[in-house]
Design a protein around this motif. Structure first.
Motif, PDB file in Angstrom:
ATOM      1  N   ARG A 276      21.575  68.063  45.382  1.00  0.00           N
ATOM      2  CA  ARG A 276      22.678  67.225  44.901  1.00  0.00           C
ATOM      3  C   ARG A 276      22.190  66.326  43.773  1.00  0.00           C
ATOM      4  NH1 ARG A 276      25.137  61.892  47.817  1.00  0.00           N
ATOM      5  NH2 ARG A 276      27.068  61.731  46.608  1.00  0.00           N
ATOM      6  N   LEU A 277      21.009  65.723  43.947  1.00  0.00           N
ATOM      7  CA  LEU A 277      20.474  64.818  42.933  1.00  0.00           C
ATOM      8  C   LEU A 277      20.111  65.584  41.661  1.00  0.00           C
ATOM      9  CD1 LEU A 277      19.481  62.015  42.068  1.00  0.00           C
ATOM     10  CD2 LEU A 277      17.317  62.514  43.238  1.00  0.00           C
ATOM     11  N   LEU A 278      19.515  66.755  41.807  1.00  0.00           N
ATOM     12  CA  LEU A 278      19.163  67.550  40.627  1.00  0.00           C
ATOM     13  C   LEU A 278      20.431  67.971  39.877  1.00  0.00           C
ATOM     14  CD1 LEU A 278      16.289  69.773  42.102  1.00  0.00           C
ATOM     15  CD2 LEU A 278      16.067  67.703  40.699  1.00  0.00           C
ATOM     16  N   LEU A 279      21.427  68.433  40.624  1.00  0.00           N
ATOM     17  CA  LEU A 279      22.680  68.856  39.989  1.00  0.00           C
ATOM     18  C   LEU A 279      23.366  67.659  39.326  1.00  0.00           C
ATOM     19  CD1 LEU A 279      24.014  71.265  42.785  1.00  0.00           C
ATOM     20  CD2 LEU A 279      23.120  71.948  40.537  1.00  0.00           C
ATOM     21  N   GLY A 280      23.281  66.517  39.977  1.00  0.00           N
ATOM     22  CA  GLY A 280      23.926  65.313  39.450  1.00  0.00           C
ATOM     23  C   GLY A 280      23.176  64.674  38.287  1.00  0.00           C
ATOM     24  N   SER A 281      21.970  65.167  38.015  1.00  0.00           N
ATOM     25  CA  SER A 281      21.179  64.644  36.899  1.00  0.00           C
ATOM     26  C   SER A 281      21.285  65.543  35.668  1.00  0.00           C
ATOM     27  CB  SER A 281      19.711  64.499  37.321  1.00  0.00           C
ATOM     28  OG  SER A 281      19.586  63.586  38.399  1.00  0.00           O
ATOM     29  N   ALA A 282      22.355  66.288  35.585  1.00  0.00           N
ATOM     30  CA  ALA A 282      22.573  67.167  34.428  1.00  0.00           C
ATOM     31  C   ALA A 282      22.599  66.336  33.142  1.00  0.00           C
ATOM     32  CB  ALA A 282      23.886  67.931  34.594  1.00  0.00           C
ATOM     33  N   SER A 283      22.153  66.944  32.072  1.00  0.00           N
ATOM     34  CA  SER A 283      22.095  66.254  30.785  1.00  0.00           C
ATOM     35  C   SER A 283      22.285  67.292  29.684  1.00  0.00           C
ATOM     36  CB  SER A 283      20.730  65.581  30.623  1.00  0.00           C
ATOM     37  OG  SER A 283      19.710  66.582  30.567  1.00  0.00           O
ATOM     38  N   ASN A 284      22.246  66.838  28.428  1.00  0.00           N
ATOM     39  CA  ASN A 284      22.358  67.806  27.326  1.00  0.00           C
ATOM     40  C   ASN A 284      21.242  68.836  27.388  1.00  0.00           C
ATOM     41  OD1 ASN A 284      24.624  66.639  26.318  1.00  0.00           O
ATOM     42  ND2 ASN A 284      23.517  65.295  24.895  1.00  0.00           N
ATOM     43  N   LEU A 285      20.066  68.352  27.780  1.00  0.00           N
ATOM     44  CA  LEU A 285      18.911  69.237  27.842  1.00  0.00           C
ATOM     45  C   LEU A 285      18.971  70.159  29.067  1.00  0.00           C
ATOM     46  CD1 LEU A 285      16.512  69.369  25.872  1.00  0.00           C
ATOM     47  CD2 LEU A 285      15.243  67.873  27.441  1.00  0.00           C
ATOM     48  N   HIS A 286      19.596  69.654  30.119  1.00  0.00           N
ATOM     49  CA  HIS A 286      19.698  70.409  31.384  1.00  0.00           C
ATOM     50  C   HIS A 286      21.176  70.470  31.792  1.00  0.00           C
ATOM     51  CE1 HIS A 286      15.332  70.455  32.231  1.00  0.00           C
ATOM     52  NE2 HIS A 286      15.320  69.244  31.696  1.00  0.00           N
TER      53      HIS A 286
END
Lengths: 523, 215
Positions: A276-286
Motif C-alpha cells: 500500500r505504501l509503495l503504491l501510494g508513493s507513486a511519482s513521475n519517476l515511478h
C-alpha cells in the motif's frame, strides 16, 4: 549522535514498522552502531498493560484501520473489513502471534522447479536456498529463544497438545511434539519461563513469549543508536531526481505531518501496508508506484491455506489452559502430488476463549445448533491447519479509490480467490484432522472457515530477475538502490511453515548486508 | 446471500475503522459493576416493552437454558446505548420488534411465551434483515464476553495474575488412554464453510427444536 535523532538527520536508516522484520532489523543495525529511526503506526503497549481478555486485547493490539476485501473467498463475506488479523502496536504482529517456529524445508524454496507449472499460480523459485538461510535460522532461534532449539527444552504438553498427540499416535503419525516455539520453556535472555497462561494471542503479560516489544527494541534502544517513534503512520516515501529515496513523510498521533530524512529506508509494514505504501508513493519517476517497474507490487498475495477443526469429546479437555499453539504434527508437511495437491501442511494446536469462539467458530450461525456447541466448550480440543497456498497474480493488494482512511489516503483492498490447490489441500487436511479427533473419541467435530489472515506474504516478492519481482536476494528493491523491504512481503512463495521465524532470519541476514554496504559507502 | 454478516463488520467508526470496541468495552464495563442487574431500569432510547421483547428475542436466537436473563439484558442494554447514540439504530430496533409481531401475529410482549418452534420460525424469516443481524452481532460479541457467563462454559478466563495454568491443571486431562476410537462411528460434523445458505451450512445431528424446559 545518540538517539533521539533529528528530522533533518539524513544519515539515519529509517525502518517502517517494528514487528518481526522491522523490529529485528532495527536492533541488529543498532547493535552494529548504525543509527536507526523506527516509525511505528501503533502505540507502545507494554506487557503490563496487556489484557487476558480477547476483545479488549484485540481492540488494544489489532490493526483496525479501514480496509476492504473482495474476491470469492469466504472471508470477503464474513469479515468484509477485516481481511487480516495482525497488529498495530510497537513490536508488531509478534505481540499477537503464538510462537510456532518451523523452518522452511529445502524444496519449499524451489517450488516452481519441484511443482512445475500450475495453471493460475505464479510460482517462482526463491533466489536463495535453505543452505544460505540456515546460519540465519540459527541466529534467529537464538535471538528469539525458541524451545526445542539451541538447548532450550521443549514445552511440556498441555491438555490440547495431549489430545492431539494421542490422536496422532493412533493415526500412525510419527512427528508430533510441542514443537519449536518462541516462548520460554525455561528462563532465557532475561525473560521468565512460561506460566502456561493461555493468552499468547493477547500479548503476553509475563514477557515469556518473544516479541520485539520485550526483546529487540529495548536492546536496540539501550545502544543509543535506536529511536522508536510510536503512533507515526508513514504516508509516503520521497525520492530525488536520481531515484534514490531521501526520506519519508509520516503523521504523528495528532495528525501533524513530518518529513524524516533518511540514508536508507526499509519497509516492514506487513504484506498489506507495505505494498500500500509503495503504491501510494507513486511519482513521475515511478508512475505505477515506488519500485514497481515490474508491476508486481501488491500481487501474489498469500495468506496460507487455513482451516480449523474443533473436536468435541465426552469429557472435559480444558484446552484453553496452556500455550496457545504449543503442539504440532509435522507428518503432513511433505510434497506428494498423489494426495491431489502440491505442497504440505502442519497441524497445530489452537484454542480460543468463548468470546472469540462465538465469533469465529461458524459466522452467521445461530439457534440451538450453535449454542449446543458453545455449551460443550469445556470438552473442546482444537487444531489449526496451516499449509502452503499458491501465489496468483490476481490475488493482490490495491488502493481502493472509493474509500479513504483517517489520513485521507485510499485504503488497501485485498482481493483473494482460493486457488483450487488451496481448496483441495484444505479439504484433505480437514478430513485428516477430523479423523484424528475421531480416533481419540470425538463425538462431534466442527470445521471452522479461515480466520482473517495472520500470515500475510508475497506482495513485494523476492526474485532473481527484476521483471519477476520487487526485491532482490537481499530484499533490496530492484528499482531503488537504497530502499529495502524487510517483512513477509518479500516471500517468493509461502511454504507451509508459520512465517515469523523466516522473516526474522531474513531480517538478520539483511542487517548484515546493509551494514556491509554502508561500511563500503555503497549505500 | 446475506447483505450484512454477523461479527466484526459493519461497525464503521468515525475514523473509518472497525468499532468492535463498542460492544467489547460495553460488556467489560458492565462486568465491573456487580450491582448492575442488566441496565433495563435506566433505558435511554428504547421503551421497556421493546427492550423486554429484545431480551426474549436474544435468548431465542442464542438459547442457553442455564443462563439467567441478566446476561441477555446486558446485551439489550448495550443495544439501547447504541440506539441512544444513533437514531438509525433506534429505528432499526423499534421497527424490528414490530416485525416480531408481524411474523407471529402476536404482541411482541408475548414473543417469549410462544413455543420455541414458533419463535425459531419467526426468527428464521427475519434472519437476513439488518435488524436481525445487528442484534446477532451484539449478542455474539457481548454475551460471550461477559466474565460471569464464562463459568457456565467451564472457562476460567484471565490467568496470568493467578500464575497462569501451570499449577492449575494445564496438563490434567486423564482420560486419553481410555478414549474410544470412533473412526468408524457416525460422528456429527458441523461445517462452517458451505455457502448454500444457513440450512446447508449446519449439518449436525442435534435436534432443531425442543422444549425450552429441560435444563
Amino acid at each position: 549522535m545518540p538517539a533521539p535523532f533529528d528530522l533533518t538527520d539524513d544519515s539515519v536508516v529509517v525502518v517502517i514498522g517494528s514487528g518481526a522484520g522491522g523490529g529485528t532489523l532495527a536492533n541488529q543495525l543498532a547493535q552494529k552502531g548504525i543509527d536507526v529511526v523506527v516509525l511505528e503506526a501503533g502505540k507502545r503497549v507494554e506487557p503490563e498493560e496487556h489484557v487476558d481478555d480477547e476483545w479488549p486485547a484485540f481492540n488494544q493490539l489489532a490493526w483496525l484501520d479501514m480496509r476492504t476485501n473482495s474476491g470469492t473467498y469466504r472471508l470477503a463475506e464474513d469479515f468484509p473489513n477485516l481481511p487480516a488479523w495482525h497488529s498495530k502496536c510497537v513490536g508488531g504482529s509478534p505481540v499477537h502471534w503464538a510462537g510456532c517456529c518451523p523452518r522452511f524445508q529445502d524444496w519449499e524454496f524451489r517450488t516452481r522447479t519441484v511443482y512445475g507449472e500450475i495453471p493460475g499460480a505464479t510460482l517462482l523459485d526463491w533466489p536463495i536456498t535453505l543452505e544460505e538461510l540456515e546460519p540465519y535460522y540459527d541466529r534467529a532461534e537464538a535471538n528469539m529463544g525458541v524451545a526445542g532449539t539451541h538447548g532450550m527444552p521443549l514445552h511440556q504438553p498441555d491438555n490440547n497438545a495431549k489430545v492431539l498427540f494421542e490422536g496422532a499416535r493412533r493415526m500412525g503419525y510419527q512427528k508430533y511434539s510441542t514443537g519449536h516455539y518462541a516462548h520460554n520453556s525455561v528462563p532465557y535472555d532475561g525473560r521468565p519461563a512460561t506460566v502456561q497462561d493461555g493468552f499468547c494471542f493477547e500479548g503476553n503479560r509475563s514477557r515469556a513469549k518473544w516479541s520485539p516489544l520485550v526483546s529487540d527494541l529495548p536492546k536496540g534502544e539501550a545502544t543509543g543508536h535506536l529511536e522508536v517513534r510510536p503512533e507515526s503512520m508513514v504516508l509516503r516515501i520521497e525520492h530525488d531526481d536520481a531515484g534514490r529515496v531521501t526520506g519519508v513523510v509520516y503523521a504523528d498521533a495528532d495528525g501533524a505531518e513530518h518529513l524524516q530524512r533518511a540514508r536508507v529506508v526499509c519497509v516492514a509494514g506487513n504484506a498489506i501496508e507495505t505494498p500500500r505504501l509503495l503504491l501510494g508513493s507513486a511519482s513521475n519517476l515511478h508512475p505505477d508506484g515506488l519500485a514497481n517497474s515490474s508491476g508486481q507490487v501488491g500481487r501474489n498475495y498469500m495468506r496460507h491455506m487455513s482451516d480449523t477443526c474443533w473436536g468435541v469429546f465426552d469429557e472435559p479437555v480444558h484446552f484453553y489452559r496452556g500455550n496457545t499453539m504449543a503442539g504440532i504434527v509435522e507428518d503432513e508437511a511433505y510434497h506428494d502430488p498423489d494426495r491431489g495437491f502440491v505442497g504440505g501442511f502442519y497441524m497445530e494446536t489452537i484454542h480460543l476463549g468463548p468470546a472469540f469462539m462465538a465469533s469465529f467458530m461458524n459466522p452467521h450461525s445461530w439457534g440451538r445448533d450453535f449454542t449446543e456447541l458453545m455449551d460443550a466448550y469445556e470438552n473442546f480440543a482444537g487444531m489449526w491447519l496451516v499449509g502452503e497456498d499458491m501465489p496468483s497474480a490476481t490475488n493482490r493488494v490495491t488502493l481502493n479509490p472509493d474509500v479513504t482512511d483517517q489520513h485521507g489516503l485510499p485504503v488497501p483492498n485485498v482481493h483473494f480467490d482460493d486457488h483450487k490447490n488451496d481448496i483441495d489441500m484444505r479439504d484433505y487436511a480437514a478430513d485428516r484432522a477430523r479423523t484424528l479427533y475421531q480416533a481419540v473419541g470425538a463425538v462431534k467435530t466442527i470445521r471452522t472457515p479461515p480466520f482473517p489472515a495472520s500470515h500475510n506474504m508475497g506482495t513485494a516478492r523476492m526474485s532473481e530477475r527484476p521483471e519477476d519481482g520487487v526485491v532482490d536476494r537481499w530484499g533490496r528493491a530492484h528499482d531503488v538502490p537504497n530502499l529495502f523491504v524487510s517483512d513477509g512481503s518479500v516471500f517468493t512463495t509461502g511454504a507451509a511453515a508459520n512465517p515469523t521465524l523466516t522473516i526474522v532470519a531474513l531480517a538478520i541476514r539483511q542487517a548484515d548486508h546493509i551494514a556491509e554496504q554502508l561500511a563500503q559507502q555503497a549505500l | 446471500m446475506t447483505t450484512q454478516s454477523v461479527g466484526l463488520d459493519g461497525q464503521v467508526s468515525e475514523e473509518g475503522g472497525i468499532r468492535v470496541a463498542d460492544a467489547a468495552v460495553a460488556g467489560q464495563r458492565l462486568d465491573t459493576d456487580p450491582d448492575r442487574t442488566g441496565g433495563l431500569a435506566d433505558l435511554r432510547a428504547l421503551d421497556q416493552g421493546t427492550a423486554r421483547a429484545l431480551v426474549s428475542m436474544t435468548r431465542a436466537m442464542y438459547p442457553h437454558d442455564r443462563l439467567p436473563d441478566v446476561h441477555y439484558e446486558r446485551v439489550v442494554a448495550a443495544l439501547d446505548e447504541k440506539a441512544a447514540a444513533d437514531a438509525r439504530m433506534r429505528i432499526l430496533l423499534t421497527e424490528g420488534v414490530g416485525w416480531l409481531a408481524t411474523t407471529t401475529g402476536r404482541y411482541p410482549s408475548e414473543f417469549g411465551g410462544l413455543p420455541e418452534a414458533a419463535q425459531v420460525a419467526a426468527l428464521t424469516r427475519l434472519q437476513e434483515t439488518p435488524f436481525f443481524q445487528a442484534v446477532a452481532a451484539e449478542v455474539v460479541v457481548n454475551l460471550y464476553s461477559q466474565h460471569d457467563v464464562w463459568p457456565y462454559f467451564g472457562y476460567e478466563g484471565p490467568s496470568t495474575d493467578e500464575g497462569g495454568y501451570l499449577h492449575r491443571g494445564f496438563d490434567d486431562v486423564d482420560w486419553l488412554d481410555d478414549a474410544p476410537d470412533r473412526r468408524d462411528a457416525p460422528v456429527a460434523e458441523t461445517i462452517g464453510d458451505e455457502r448454500d445458505g444457513d440450512e446447508a451450512r449446519i449439518q449436525t445431528e442435534a435436534g432443531q427444536a425442543r422444549s425450552g424446559e429441560e435444563d
